[in-house]
Scaffold this motif. Structure first.
Motif, PDB file in Angstrom:
ATOM      1  N   ALA A  48      31.022  50.962  39.196  1.00 29.27           N
ATOM      2  CA  ALA A  48      30.120  51.304  40.190  1.00 29.27           C
ATOM      3  C   ALA A  48      31.037  52.490  41.342  1.00 29.27           C
ATOM      4  O   ALA A  48      31.777  52.722  41.081  1.00 29.27           O
ATOM      5  CB  ALA A  48      31.224  50.463  40.487  1.00 29.27           C
ATOM      6  N   GLY A  50      31.649  55.442  43.970  1.00 29.81           N
ATOM      7  CA  GLY A  50      31.856  55.375  45.106  1.00 29.81           C
ATOM      8  C   GLY A  50      31.235  55.724  45.882  1.00 29.81           C
ATOM      9  O   GLY A  50      29.773  57.443  45.012  1.00 29.81           O
ATOM     10  N   VAL A  89      32.967  50.199  52.699  1.00 31.58           N
ATOM     11  CA  VAL A  89      34.819  50.425  51.721  1.00 31.58           C
ATOM     12  C   VAL A  89      35.165  50.542  53.318  1.00 31.58           C
ATOM     13  O   VAL A  89      35.189  51.608  53.646  1.00 31.58           O
ATOM     14  CB  VAL A  89      34.372  51.255  50.672  1.00 31.58           C
ATOM     15  CG1 VAL A  89      36.092  51.826  50.297  1.00 31.58           C
ATOM     16  CG2 VAL A  89      33.754  50.627  50.018  1.00 31.58           C
ATOM     17  N   ASP A 194      36.003  51.530  42.060  1.00 29.16           N
ATOM     18  CA  ASP A 194      34.917  52.314  42.167  1.00 29.16           C
ATOM     19  C   ASP A 194      35.436  53.258  41.803  1.00 29.16           C
ATOM     20  O   ASP A 194      36.647  53.906  41.740  1.00 29.16           O
ATOM     21  CB  ASP A 194      35.010  52.478  43.758  1.00 29.16           C
ATOM     22  CG  ASP A 194      33.840  50.954  44.673  1.00 29.16           C
ATOM     23  OD1 ASP A 194      33.284  50.802  43.871  1.00 29.16           O
ATOM     24  OD2 ASP A 194      34.716  51.212  46.065  1.00 29.16           O
ATOM     25  N   THR A 196      35.634  56.799  41.854  1.00 25.60           N
ATOM     26  CA  THR A 196      35.655  58.179  42.800  1.00 25.60           C
ATOM     27  C   THR A 196      36.300  59.460  41.873  1.00 25.60           C
ATOM     28  O   THR A 196      36.535  59.718  41.229  1.00 25.60           O
ATOM     29  CB  THR A 196      36.573  57.939  44.190  1.00 25.60           C
ATOM     30  OG1 THR A 196      38.113  58.327  43.510  1.00 25.60           O
ATOM     31  CG2 THR A 196      36.046  56.943  44.691  1.00 25.60           C
ATOM     32  N   THR A 275      42.614  49.510  49.491  1.00 27.89           N
ATOM     33  CA  THR A 275      41.186  50.421  48.531  1.00 27.89           C
ATOM     34  C   THR A 275      42.184  51.703  48.981  1.00 27.89           C
ATOM     35  O   THR A 275      42.662  51.745  49.274  1.00 27.89           O
ATOM     36  CB  THR A 275      39.627  50.026  49.004  1.00 27.89           C
ATOM     37  OG1 THR A 275      38.709  50.828  48.560  1.00 27.89           O
ATOM     38  CG2 THR A 275      39.619  50.142  50.549  1.00 27.89           C
ATOM     39  N   ASP A 280      42.234  53.889  43.207  1.00 24.66           N
ATOM     40  CA  ASP A 280      41.321  54.891  42.146  1.00 24.66           C
ATOM     41  C   ASP A 280      42.456  55.203  40.736  1.00 24.66           C
ATOM     42  O   ASP A 280      42.326  55.177  39.587  1.00 24.66           O
ATOM     43  CB  ASP A 280      40.664  55.318  42.899  1.00 24.66           C
ATOM     44  CG  ASP A 280      39.185  54.269  43.606  1.00 24.66           C
ATOM     45  OD1 ASP A 280      39.621  53.736  42.800  1.00 24.66           O
ATOM     46  OD2 ASP A 280      38.774  54.563  44.256  1.00 24.66           O
TER      47      ASP A 280
END
Length: 398
Positions: A48, A50, A89, A194, A196, A275, A280
């Motif tokens: 997924a 970002g 997000v 996500d 990133t 989030t 992450d």
């Protein structure tokens, strides 16, 4: 001393041990299953990515942050029903701003989402900033991350080769690193977090952590195997297993110490903030540290032992050791403990056993032969050289 400390001392001395290397097929099987599951999740679900990698639109507005800020802005943006909006997000910036990220949108939908953010924040629409992030920038970031990973692996291979003077140690360390990265990325794909730039930083960080533990174990292996071919007491796998036992408690302590704060950051980033970069980064660190500790104990040393045992010199050593152990077992003498392969308290027991075996036995003398007389007692002179206690001939009878 704590029980774990006592166990560590016993493992280091060789009083107790666990056959890590002997069970390497089990560890390899577990790792193979984890890698297969990770690759299946990676190819089936994919990562997924970002907004930094796939592009999109980012909005920022000043607002008094509360516990419901993230959920309120998420609902407000979804209510616009913008085309290809997906799941926005929403993250908070400190306690005075909010950031909303969406997939790439058309100009009309960008205006609608911007108006919704302004309305929810209670500010004029011109105080909401918006910028479009192109996918080309994310592609550049991805390419640089892959290049950094390749350069890192090449440098690691060269440094370990130069330090240990052993290319097989470099091969084992690199395979363990690839094992760690594959499982970490696979878990990311399965969970759906996500990916990133913070994720990339986390992955590169865990490579260094895993390598650090591996080098510590390999350094102990080198110490235990120095001059091993000149003896027939233990094999390379025995010495490697001793090294793992001597360092396992240290690895466990450092891993738990590192996982506790990272786990706290993961809980805060996931449960409290919902989030953002903390989530992450912490997930990559948490999974990578745990998997890196596992590979440093169970995978990398076992791979090194497998590679080294294929050398002709090590195969000859293995045959000599097995022959000696078979001879010792046939004679009914206890075999030397594998865990005491290095210098330590076990060396005294081996020396004592050798002295007993080398002592003359009654049944070894020919029939009718008198036993060998004991040597005359000796006394040390001032110079330190032993001299017979019998008087010189010139002084006898006086």
């Amino acid at each position: 001393m704590s029980k774990l400390g006592q166990l560590g001392a016993k493992l280091h001395r060789g009083d107790v041990s666990y056959d890590f290397i002997g069970h390497r097929k089990l560890w390899f099987s577990v790792s193979a299953i984890l890698v297969i599951v990770s690759l299946a999740g990676l190819f089936a679900r994919g990562l997924a990515l970002g907004i930094e990698f796939k592009g999109g639109v980012e909005y920022q507005a000043k607002v008094k942050v509360t516990g419901d800020t993230v959920q309120n802005f998420t609902d407000a943006v979804k209510a616009t029903n913008a085309k290809d909006l997906g799941d926005p997000v929403v993250t908070t910036i400190g306690d005075g701003a909010v950031r909303v990220q969406t997939k790439p949108l058309g100009q009309d939908d960008i205006a609608k989402v911007r108006a919704a953010v302004a309305k929810e924040a209670g500010v004029p629409i011109d105080q909401v900033t918006s910028q479009q992030i192109g996918a080309s920038w994310g592609k550049q970031i991805a390419n640089k991350a892959i290049l950094a990973l390749i350069v890192f692996l090449v440098l690691v291979f060269a440094v370990i080769w130069l330090y240990f003077r052993e290319p097989k140690a470099s091969m084992a360390a690199i395979i363990a690193l690839i094992h760690d990265v594959t499982i970490t990325v696979g878990i990311y794909a399965i969970i759906g977090f996500d990916v990133t730039p913070a994720t990339v930083i986390g992955v590169l960080t865990i490579l260094g952590y895993s390598l650090y533990d591996t080098v510590v174990v390999f350094d102990k292996v080198r110490e235990n195997t120095r001059g091993i071919t000149g003896s027939n007491r233990y094999t390379y796998s025995d010495a490697t297993n001793l090294a793992v036992n001597q360092t396992v408690v240290r690895s466990i302590n450092t891993t738990i110490t590192a996982l506790l704060p990272v786990g706290a950051i993961l809980v805060v980033g996931t449960v409290v903030l919902g989030t953002g970069p903390l989530k992450d980064l912490s997930l990559a660190l948490f999974v990578g540290i745990a998997v890196g500790a596992y590979s440093s104990i169970f995978i990398a040393p076992a791979l090194l032992a497998v590679f080294k045992e294929r050398e002709p010199g090590m195969q000859a050593l293995h045959r000599r050791v097995m022959a000696k152990r078979a001879q010792t077992a046939a004679a009914g003498t206890p075999a030397p403990a594998v865990a005491t392969a290095g210098a330590g308290p076990g060396a005294g027991a081996v020396a004592a056993r050798s002295a007993v075996q080398d002592a003359p036995r009654k049944q070894d003398r020919p029939a009718g032969t008198a036993p060998t007389p004991a040597p005359r007692p000796m006394k040390a002179t001032a110079a330190g050289r032993p001299q017979p206690s019998r008087k010189p001939r010139s002084k006898r009878g006086k």
